[in-house]
Design an enzyme around this catalytic site. Structure first.
Site, PDB file in Angstrom:
ATOM      1  CG  HIS A   1      -3.387   3.229   2.208  1.00  0.00           C
ATOM      2  ND1 HIS A   1      -3.793   2.954   0.929  1.00  0.00           N
ATOM      3  CD2 HIS A   1      -3.455   2.052   2.889  1.00  0.00           C
ATOM      4  CE1 HIS A   1      -4.098   1.668   0.840  1.00  0.00           C
ATOM      5  NE2 HIS A   1      -3.891   1.101   2.015  1.00  0.00           N
TER       6      HIS A   1
ATOM      7  CG  ASN B   1      -6.609  -1.120   1.181  1.00  0.00           C
ATOM      8  OD1 ASN B   1      -5.917  -0.642   0.291  1.00  0.00           O
ATOM      9  ND2 ASN B   1      -6.097  -1.589   2.317  1.00  0.00           N
TER      10      ASN B   1
ATOM     11  CB  CYS C   1      -0.952  -0.007   1.175  1.00  0.00           C
ATOM     12  SG  CYS C   1      -2.015  -1.466   1.165  1.00  0.00           S
TER      13      CYS C   1
HETATM   14  C1  LIG Z   1      -9.869  -5.962   9.555  1.00  0.00           C
HETATM   15  C2  LIG Z   1     -10.536  -5.060  10.552  1.00  0.00           C
HETATM   16  C3  LIG Z   1     -11.593  -4.189   9.866  1.00  0.00           C
HETATM   17  C4  LIG Z   1     -11.220  -5.885  11.604  1.00  0.00           C
HETATM   18  O1  LIG Z   1     -11.859  -5.050  12.539  1.00  0.00           O
HETATM   19  P1  LIG Z   1     -11.762  -5.368  14.088  1.00  0.00           P
HETATM   20  O2  LIG Z   1     -12.599  -4.377  14.767  1.00  0.00           O
HETATM   21  O3  LIG Z   1     -10.293  -5.441  14.441  1.00  0.00           O
HETATM   22  O4  LIG Z   1     -12.456  -6.761  14.150  1.00  0.00           O
HETATM   23  P2  LIG Z   1     -11.846  -8.128  14.677  1.00  0.00           P
HETATM   24  O5  LIG Z   1     -10.810  -8.641  13.732  1.00  0.00           O
HETATM   25  O6  LIG Z   1     -11.476  -7.962  16.113  1.00  0.00           O
HETATM   26  O7  LIG Z   1     -13.123  -9.032  14.566  1.00  0.00           O
HETATM   27  C5  LIG Z   1     -14.259  -8.782  15.363  1.00  0.00           C
HETATM   28  C6  LIG Z   1     -15.274  -9.846  15.041  1.00  0.00           C
HETATM   29  O8  LIG Z   1     -15.816  -9.591  13.740  1.00  0.00           O
HETATM   30  C7  LIG Z   1     -15.711 -10.775  12.961  1.00  0.00           C
HETATM   31  N1  LIG Z   1     -15.536 -10.401  11.552  1.00  0.00           N
HETATM   32  C8  LIG Z   1     -14.389 -10.248  10.876  1.00  0.00           C
HETATM   33  N2  LIG Z   1     -14.662  -9.905   9.611  1.00  0.00           N
HETATM   34  C9  LIG Z   1     -15.993  -9.822   9.506  1.00  0.00           C
HETATM   35  C10 LIG Z   1     -16.869  -9.505   8.457  1.00  0.00           C
HETATM   36  N3  LIG Z   1     -16.440  -9.181   7.234  1.00  0.00           N
HETATM   37  N4  LIG Z   1     -18.185  -9.518   8.701  1.00  0.00           N
HETATM   38  C11 LIG Z   1     -18.672  -9.826   9.907  1.00  0.00           C
HETATM   39  N5  LIG Z   1     -17.893 -10.141  10.949  1.00  0.00           N
HETATM   40  C12 LIG Z   1     -16.562 -10.146  10.748  1.00  0.00           C
HETATM   41  C13 LIG Z   1     -14.541 -11.513  13.534  1.00  0.00           C
HETATM   42  O9  LIG Z   1     -14.612 -12.894  13.217  1.00  0.00           O
HETATM   43  C14 LIG Z   1     -14.678 -11.255  14.989  1.00  0.00           C
HETATM   44  O10 LIG Z   1     -15.657 -12.118  15.500  1.00  0.00           O
HETATM   45  P3  LIG Z   1     -15.478 -12.752  16.981  1.00  0.00           P
HETATM   46  O11 LIG Z   1     -15.458 -11.575  17.897  1.00  0.00           O
HETATM   47  O12 LIG Z   1     -16.678 -13.612  17.089  1.00  0.00           O
HETATM   48  O13 LIG Z   1     -14.181 -13.480  16.922  1.00  0.00           O
HETATM   49  C15 LIG Z   1      -9.503  -4.150  11.260  1.00  0.00           C
HETATM   50  O14 LIG Z   1      -8.660  -4.909  12.067  1.00  0.00           O
HETATM   51  C16 LIG Z   1      -8.690  -3.385  10.292  1.00  0.00           C
HETATM   52  O15 LIG Z   1      -9.182  -2.505   9.610  1.00  0.00           O
HETATM   53  N6  LIG Z   1      -7.362  -3.662  10.213  1.00  0.00           N
HETATM   54  C17 LIG Z   1      -6.497  -3.048   9.269  1.00  0.00           C
HETATM   55  C18 LIG Z   1      -6.666  -3.742   7.991  1.00  0.00           C
HETATM   56  C19 LIG Z   1      -6.067  -3.003   6.865  1.00  0.00           C
HETATM   57  O16 LIG Z   1      -6.363  -1.839   6.680  1.00  0.00           O
HETATM   58  N7  LIG Z   1      -5.237  -3.687   6.124  1.00  0.00           N
HETATM   59  C20 LIG Z   1      -4.626  -3.180   4.989  1.00  0.00           C
HETATM   60  C21 LIG Z   1      -3.650  -2.161   5.389  1.00  0.00           C
HETATM   61  S1  LIG Z   1      -2.835  -1.623   4.000  1.00  0.00           S
END
Ligand SMILES: CC(C)(COP(=O)(O)OP(=O)(O)OC[C@H]1O[C@@H](n2cnc3c(N)ncnc32)[C@H](O)[C@@H]1OP(=O)(O)O)[C@@H](O)C(=O)NCCC(=O)NCCS
Length: 326
Positions: free
Chosen positions: A253, A283, A113
């Site tokens: 980004h 993204n 990214c």
């Molecule tokens: C990926 C992201 C959105 C997840 O959000 P979060 O608030 O951290 O959520 P978590 O990973 O803790 O998951 C919370 C719950 O939602 C669930 N979940 C994950 N993806 C899901 C989806 N698409 N739909 C529904 N539920 C989902 C998980 O399984 C978890 O369930 P659990 O509590 O029963 O285990 C977040 O971590 C994020 O934005 N990270 C950066 C990712 C990114 O930008 N990457 C590229 C960078 S260049």
């Protein structure tokens, strides 16, 4: 010699996939995706097209905006982690598709990214040393081909697209003031594809384990994104003896709305000065900054003399910032 962006362009696939569309194949919901990421829809490239098709379209658009012919381009630097083929560089195919000058340079930069800002930094160095006069810098991704459609934690985040700029030498006060590039390989596995390289060539067993797809530690990436993007932005301002009050627009980004909000808070710059389009495209990795820049320029949001602060972080982990006087 400083460089300046003399034209911006972009290319987005026609097909729109909404969160509601994803609800049909994944255990997810529009509400979850919007709340946790801010994404409403993303673009997906038609199966008969490849990364270089999108990149060439964005490149052509940038050349048109710059008022030059593609054959005047003497170097193409292309940021991507979704190349047409493992080698040669996607930039080589783009050179051919654009009809850019044969004999000019063309190569790819892999910084996920942060790929566009890395490519911009490299191109700026070439112009500064007088090696090239018209450099096409492209950020392009077809992430839909490397994201596991069955993995809800990544499939909802990403989209396809391309953005491009033409860089040229600049004598005046405008242009690219600086690029700052960083990486921390300690976290190389936080966001990666395990299979398909020399470490683990693809086999039937590896495909069974779905090793051809992106794996991500979302929380880890999230924390680093907020901290490092804010730090890189501050370093850019300090290096140029400028302050946050001087910044007209921050172009972050486009990973996640919550990351953008947290960066805005750390920098103490109002969210209204952040350019955000991730709701429409998700993204798009290295394409995200040049798409956002190109849209902001075309819509008249960005005006002559504006100070633009660009920041990004992605797999590597690699992160970067750039400061531009438009
Ligand atoms: C990926 C992201 C959105 C997840 O959000 P979060 O608030 O951290 O959520 P978590 O990973 O803790 O998951 C919370 C719950 O939602 C669930 N979940 C994950 N993806 C899901 C989806 N698409 N739909 C529904 N539920 C989902 C998980 O399984 C978890 O369930 P659990 O509590 O029963 O285990 C977040 O971590 C994020 O934005 N990270 C950066 C990712 C990114 O930008 N990457 C590229 C960078 S260049």
């Amino acid at each position: 010699m400083r460089s300046r962006i003399i034209g911006t362009g972009r290319a987005l696939p026609e097909r729109v996939v909404t969160n509601h569309d994803l609800e049909r194949t994944l255990d997810t919901s529009d509400a979850w995706i919007r709340e946790r990421t801010g994404v409403r829809e993303r673009r997906i490239l038609a199966p008969e097209l490849a990364t270089s098709d999108l990149a060439a379209e964005a490149g052509r658009d940038a050349c048109r905006a710059a008022g030059i012919e593609p054959k005047q381009i003497d170097c193409i630097v292309l940021g991507t982690v979704t190349p047409d083929v493992p080698f040669p560089a996607t930039a080589a195919y783009v050179q051919r598709k654009l009809g850019a000058r044969a004999g000019g340079a063309a190569f790819d930069v892999s910084a996920a990214c942060a790929g566009f800002l890395y490519a911009l930094g490299v191109a700026d160095g070439f112009i500064g040393r007088g090696m090239f006069r018209r450099v096409l810098v492209i950020g392009v991704e077809v992430l839909s081909r490397i994201v596991d459609p069955m993995d809800r934690s990544t499939a909802v985040l990403f989209g396809d697209g391309a953005g491009a700029v033409v860089l040229a030498p600049e004598e005046g006060p405008r242009g690219l003031f600086s690029t700052h590039l960083f990486a921390d390989g300690e976290y190389a596995d936080s966001l990666h594809i395990p299979g398909g390289g020399t470490k683990a060539p693809l086999s039937a067993a590896a495909l069974e384990r779905r090793e051809q797809f992106v794996r991500m530690n979302g929380r880890e990436v999230y924390q680093h994104a907020v901290r490092n993007m804010a730090a890189a932005a501050q370093i850019a301002l300090q290096a140029n003896q400028l302050s946050r009050a001087d910044v007209a627009w921050v172009i972050p980004h486009q990973a996640n709305r919550r990351i953008v909000e947290a960066v805005a808070e750390r920098l103490d710059i109002g969210l209204e000065r952040f350019i955000v389009n991730l709701d429409r495209y998700g993204n798009t990795s290295s394409a995200s900054l040049p798409i956002a820049l190109s849209e902001a320029v075309d819509s008249g949001q960005v005006s002559d003399g504006d100070l633009l602060l660009l920041v990004a972080l992605g797999g590597g982990l690699a992160w970067a910032s750039a400061l531009i006087r438009w």
